[in-house]
Design an enzyme around this catalytic site. Sequence first.
Site, PDB file in Angstrom:
ATOM      1  N   SER A 148     -26.262 -60.673 -59.996  1.00  0.00           N
ATOM      2  CA  SER A 148     -25.622 -61.798 -60.692  1.00  0.00           C
ATOM      3  C   SER A 148     -26.486 -62.252 -61.861  1.00  0.00           C
ATOM      4  O   SER A 148     -27.683 -61.939 -61.909  1.00  0.00           O
ATOM      5  CB  SER A 148     -25.467 -62.962 -59.706  1.00  0.00           C
ATOM      6  OG  SER A 148     -25.277 -64.194 -60.370  1.00  0.00           O
ATOM      7  N   TYR A 161     -27.288 -69.607 -53.764  1.00  0.00           N
ATOM      8  CA  TYR A 161     -26.746 -68.381 -54.367  1.00  0.00           C
ATOM      9  C   TYR A 161     -27.796 -67.719 -55.255  1.00  0.00           C
ATOM     10  O   TYR A 161     -28.028 -66.508 -55.184  1.00  0.00           O
ATOM     11  CB  TYR A 161     -25.510 -68.750 -55.175  1.00  0.00           C
ATOM     12  CG  TYR A 161     -24.745 -67.622 -55.789  1.00  0.00           C
ATOM     13  CD1 TYR A 161     -24.927 -67.275 -57.125  1.00  0.00           C
ATOM     14  CD2 TYR A 161     -23.804 -66.897 -55.054  1.00  0.00           C
ATOM     15  CE1 TYR A 161     -24.207 -66.235 -57.709  1.00  0.00           C
ATOM     16  CE2 TYR A 161     -23.069 -65.869 -55.636  1.00  0.00           C
ATOM     17  CZ  TYR A 161     -23.280 -65.556 -56.956  1.00  0.00           C
ATOM     18  OH  TYR A 161     -22.559 -64.520 -57.543  1.00  0.00           O
TER      19      TYR A 161
HETATM   20  P1  NAP Z   1     -14.589 -63.005 -54.231  1.00  0.00           P
HETATM   21  O1  NAP Z   1     -13.359 -62.965 -55.058  1.00  0.00           O
HETATM   22  O2  NAP Z   1     -14.958 -64.273 -53.532  1.00  0.00           O
HETATM   23  O3  NAP Z   1     -14.559 -61.789 -53.167  1.00  0.00           O
HETATM   24  C1  NAP Z   1     -15.639 -61.679 -52.270  1.00  0.00           C
HETATM   25  C2  NAP Z   1     -15.113 -60.869 -51.115  1.00  0.00           C
HETATM   26  O4  NAP Z   1     -16.128 -60.767 -50.116  1.00  0.00           O
HETATM   27  C3  NAP Z   1     -13.899 -61.548 -50.462  1.00  0.00           C
HETATM   28  O5  NAP Z   1     -12.948 -60.590 -50.080  1.00  0.00           O
HETATM   29  C4  NAP Z   1     -14.558 -62.190 -49.263  1.00  0.00           C
HETATM   30  O6  NAP Z   1     -13.686 -62.474 -48.205  1.00  0.00           O
HETATM   31  C5  NAP Z   1     -15.539 -61.109 -48.858  1.00  0.00           C
HETATM   32  N1  NAP Z   1     -16.521 -61.627 -47.888  1.00  0.00           N
HETATM   33  C6  NAP Z   1     -17.147 -62.819 -47.906  1.00  0.00           C
HETATM   34  N2  NAP Z   1     -17.945 -62.932 -46.830  1.00  0.00           N
HETATM   35  C7  NAP Z   1     -17.816 -61.778 -46.122  1.00  0.00           C
HETATM   36  C8  NAP Z   1     -18.378 -61.291 -44.889  1.00  0.00           C
HETATM   37  N3  NAP Z   1     -19.249 -62.031 -44.177  1.00  0.00           N
HETATM   38  N4  NAP Z   1     -18.004 -60.069 -44.450  1.00  0.00           N
HETATM   39  C9  NAP Z   1     -17.107 -59.330 -45.147  1.00  0.00           C
HETATM   40  N5  NAP Z   1     -16.535 -59.729 -46.312  1.00  0.00           N
HETATM   41  C10 NAP Z   1     -16.901 -60.946 -46.787  1.00  0.00           C
HETATM   42  O7  NAP Z   1     -15.829 -62.621 -55.128  1.00  0.00           O
HETATM   43  P2  NAP Z   1     -15.905 -61.750 -56.469  1.00  0.00           P
HETATM   44  O8  NAP Z   1     -15.849 -62.667 -57.634  1.00  0.00           O
HETATM   45  O9  NAP Z   1     -14.993 -60.568 -56.381  1.00  0.00           O
HETATM   46  O10 NAP Z   1     -17.421 -61.285 -56.316  1.00  0.00           O
HETATM   47  C11 NAP Z   1     -17.762 -60.123 -55.594  1.00  0.00           C
HETATM   48  C12 NAP Z   1     -19.275 -60.030 -55.678  1.00  0.00           C
HETATM   49  O11 NAP Z   1     -19.678 -60.147 -57.046  1.00  0.00           O
HETATM   50  C13 NAP Z   1     -19.992 -61.155 -54.929  1.00  0.00           C
HETATM   51  O12 NAP Z   1     -21.176 -60.646 -54.357  1.00  0.00           O
HETATM   52  C14 NAP Z   1     -20.341 -62.148 -56.052  1.00  0.00           C
HETATM   53  O13 NAP Z   1     -21.477 -62.912 -55.721  1.00  0.00           O
HETATM   54  C15 NAP Z   1     -20.639 -61.212 -57.177  1.00  0.00           C
HETATM   55  N6  NAP Z   1     -20.520 -61.758 -58.520  1.00  0.00           N
HETATM   56  C16 NAP Z   1     -19.369 -62.347 -58.931  1.00  0.00           C
HETATM   57  C17 NAP Z   1     -19.293 -62.799 -60.263  1.00  0.00           C
HETATM   58  C18 NAP Z   1     -18.070 -63.462 -60.820  1.00  0.00           C
HETATM   59  O14 NAP Z   1     -18.185 -64.053 -61.909  1.00  0.00           O
HETATM   60  N7  NAP Z   1     -16.934 -63.406 -60.155  1.00  0.00           N
HETATM   61  C19 NAP Z   1     -20.365 -62.629 -61.120  1.00  0.00           C
HETATM   62  C20 NAP Z   1     -21.538 -62.046 -60.636  1.00  0.00           C
HETATM   63  C21 NAP Z   1     -21.597 -61.602 -59.332  1.00  0.00           C
HETATM   64  P3  NAP Z   1     -13.121 -63.973 -48.152  1.00  0.00           P
HETATM   65  O15 NAP Z   1     -11.903 -63.970 -49.004  1.00  0.00           O
HETATM   66  O16 NAP Z   1     -12.851 -64.241 -46.690  1.00  0.00           O
HETATM   67  O17 NAP Z   1     -14.218 -64.898 -48.684  1.00  0.00           O
HETATM   68  C1  GCO Z   2     -21.434 -70.052 -60.936  1.00  0.00           C
HETATM   69  C2  GCO Z   2     -20.710 -68.727 -60.918  1.00  0.00           C
HETATM   70  C3  GCO Z   2     -21.712 -67.594 -61.096  1.00  0.00           C
HETATM   71  C4  GCO Z   2     -20.988 -66.283 -61.052  1.00  0.00           C
HETATM   72  C5  GCO Z   2     -21.916 -65.138 -61.220  1.00  0.00           C
HETATM   73  C6  GCO Z   2     -22.564 -65.148 -62.561  1.00  0.00           C
HETATM   74  O1  GCO Z   2     -21.028 -70.954 -60.198  1.00  0.00           O
HETATM   75  O2  GCO Z   2     -22.390 -70.150 -61.727  1.00  0.00           O
HETATM   76  O3  GCO Z   2     -20.008 -68.569 -59.710  1.00  0.00           O
HETATM   77  O4  GCO Z   2     -22.680 -67.672 -60.104  1.00  0.00           O
HETATM   78  O5  GCO Z   2     -20.338 -66.123 -59.833  1.00  0.00           O
HETATM   79  O6  GCO Z   2     -22.813 -65.011 -60.178  1.00  0.00           O
HETATM   80  O7  GCO Z   2     -23.229 -63.907 -62.711  1.00  0.00           O
END
Ligand code: NAP
Ligand code: GCO
Length: 267
Positions: A148, A161
């Site tokens: 992230s 986080y």
């Molecule tokens: P998301 O939409 O919240 O999807 C996360 C998925 O992980 C959901 O299906 C969630 O299920 C599942 N999950 C959560 N806890 C779990 C567990 N204990 N066992 C199995 N599955 C579990 O998140 P996303 O935005 O796609 O992000 C995916 C990854 O990218 C995460 O690691 C997040 O931190 C990272 N990330 C996201 C962003 C962003 O801007 N979106 C940026 C940087 C990094 P539930 O629906 O039940 O929660």
């Molecule tokens: C926040 C956002 C970020 C993104 C991502 C950025 O609240 O700042 O959720 O944490 O999820 O991790 O890279």
Amino acid sequence: MNDFLEHFSLTGKTAWITGASYGIGFAIAKAFHAAGARIAFNDINQELVDKGKSAYQAEGIDAHGYVCDVTDEDQVQSLVKRIQSEIGSIDILVNNAGIIRRVPMTEMSAEEFRKVIDVDLNAPFICAKAVIPGMIAKGHGKIINICSMMSELGRETVSAYAAAKGGLKMLTRNICSEYGQYNIQCNGIGPGYIATPQTAPLRQTQPDGSRHPFDQFICAKTPAARWGAVEDLMGPAVFLASDASNFVNGHVLYVDGGILAYIGKQP
Ligand code: NAP
Ligand code: GCO
């Protein structure tokens, strides 16, 4: 495909993407399928797995879906064995499952803090530990940890986080250090701000119809002047999962539209 592009092929490979019923994990799984991989994914309950399977089927992808809480080592160990027997031993692991809790640190309970650390840091350890022996036996493996911006930067309300994602960067480097000798590459992808359900609260239109202040802030902080789309992560993920990156190890590839390089637009 000409010979050079074969280096980016995932044909014959088995990939397990955690938490991939939707969002970033789903997009990465789609990309891996397009590159030739067999897809296994898990989510935390049957409803999400069924939702995911339908979504994959709608894309013409015969993905194998499993219920598994990635924080539970017994469930993870059992799932790895089940994937191996039903699809094949895992060549590629993407530690994608994650949660966030946006709470000022002094108002966050220790239990909430531990929960975020458990899903975002302990679970990638548990899943990597479960797949590495099979990768050693095969003589190769790819582990991709979804890090992230918060692997590098802090901000208000995301202390747990950021601690988890900072730790995940160092876990990535340590797996590289400890298992690179077995031809296992462990790298991170650091998405910028991506439009998924996880960030939906940060993009919500305000009651007066204006854009969310954070939405405006992020677009001013991003040279690309936009939120990322899950599609922006597909190519980088295939690269890190393929033979094209066999000498890339312990690296976090930031896919952020340039946020980390940019001081931000003057208001
Ligand atoms: P998301 O939409 O919240 O999807 C996360 C998925 O992980 C959901 O299906 C969630 O299920 C599942 N999950 C959560 N806890 C779990 C567990 N204990 N066992 C199995 N599955 C579990 O998140 P996303 O935005 O796609 O992000 C995916 C990854 O990218 C995460 O690691 C997040 O931190 C990272 N990330 C996201 C962003 C962003 O801007 N979106 C940026 C940087 C990094 P539930 O629906 O039940 O929660
Ligand atoms: C926040 C956002 C970020 C993104 C991502 C950025 O609240 O700042 O959720 O944490 O999820 O991790 O890279």
